[in-house]
Design a protein around this motif. Structure first.
Motif: not given
Length: 232
Positions: A60-64, A79-80, A155-156
């Motif tokens: 899982i990659n988030f914002a790099g 930021g999730i 936002l989940l």
């Protein structure tokens, strides 16, 4: 630009597997709907993205940044934020105290208490009430407000419409549109297929822990969705 990229994600609960090689890509500013029957793996996917479930395989990659081995509180600070199914409010806290719990990440951004009250004026009127004294729709507003106070990039939202009257559901989805316009990316898990697809740029249908169909509201085919949803 790509905000979230998931490859070959597998996860579950102890010895029970719930996700079987999920691939997903979400761009900045995009709203994605996750549809599927109960037990399809939608909530498990959200929980795994937020670190509440540990993946057994995949990335899982988030914002790099690779986040699949991070703890939930570390992922939140990146930021999730999650609006959980059933809202999960703190029963002993007031409306305002519940909302302020979202600011524990100490992330800087546009979402402040006053901004939340502008989004949901009824909550300002009832800010001193215990959150559990509110109607179901108002409690959902508190849950959304609490998540936004974390100033998320992503936002989940898990089953926002569950148990709510249609008119309240529409109000909440109108609010999500405003959130999206403010630059927040969204992943929405929703049983109401029409509502989910209408509110989203694209959708993925899950069945038995796998992605079995993808599309957009402009390309959706109800027969294909029914077949993917039920496996018929």
């Amino acid at each position: 630009m790509t905000l979230l990229e998931i490859e070959n994600l597998k996860a579950g609960y102890g010895p029970i597997n719930a996700l079987f090689g999920v691939d997903l890509t979400l761009d900045e500013g995009e709203t994605l709907a996750l549809i599927g029957a109960n037990g399809a793996g939608k909530s498990t996917l959200l929980r795994t993205i937020t670190g509440l479930n540990n993946p057994t395989e995949g990335t899982i990659n988030f914002a790099g940044k690779c986040i699949d081995q991070l703890a939930a509180h570390e992922i939140a600070t990146l930021g999730i934020a999650l609006v959980p199914e059933g809202r999960r409010l703190f029963p002993s806290l007031s409306v305002e105290e519940n909302i302020m719990m979202g600011s524990c990440t100490q992330r800087k951004g546009p979402w402040t208490l006053e901004k939340i009250y502008q989004l949901f004026p009824i909550l300002k009127e009832r800010r001193e009430n215990l959150a559990t004294m509110l109607s179901g729709g108002q409690q959902q507003m508190v849950a959304v407000g609490r998540a936004l106070m974390a100033n998320p990039k992503l936002l989940l939202c898990d089953e926002l419409s569950l148990g709510l009257a249609p008119i309240i559901v529409q109000d909440i989805y109108n609010t999500l549109q405003a959130v999206s316009q403010a630059g927040v990316s969204l992943i929405i898990v929703e049983q109401d297929i029409n509502q989910a697809i209408k509110a989203s740029d694209s959708f993925l249908c899950m069945r038995e822990g796998e992605i079995v169909l993808s599309g957009t509201k402009n390309t959706m085919n109800r027969e294909e969705i029914a077949q993917a949803y039920f496996g018929t």
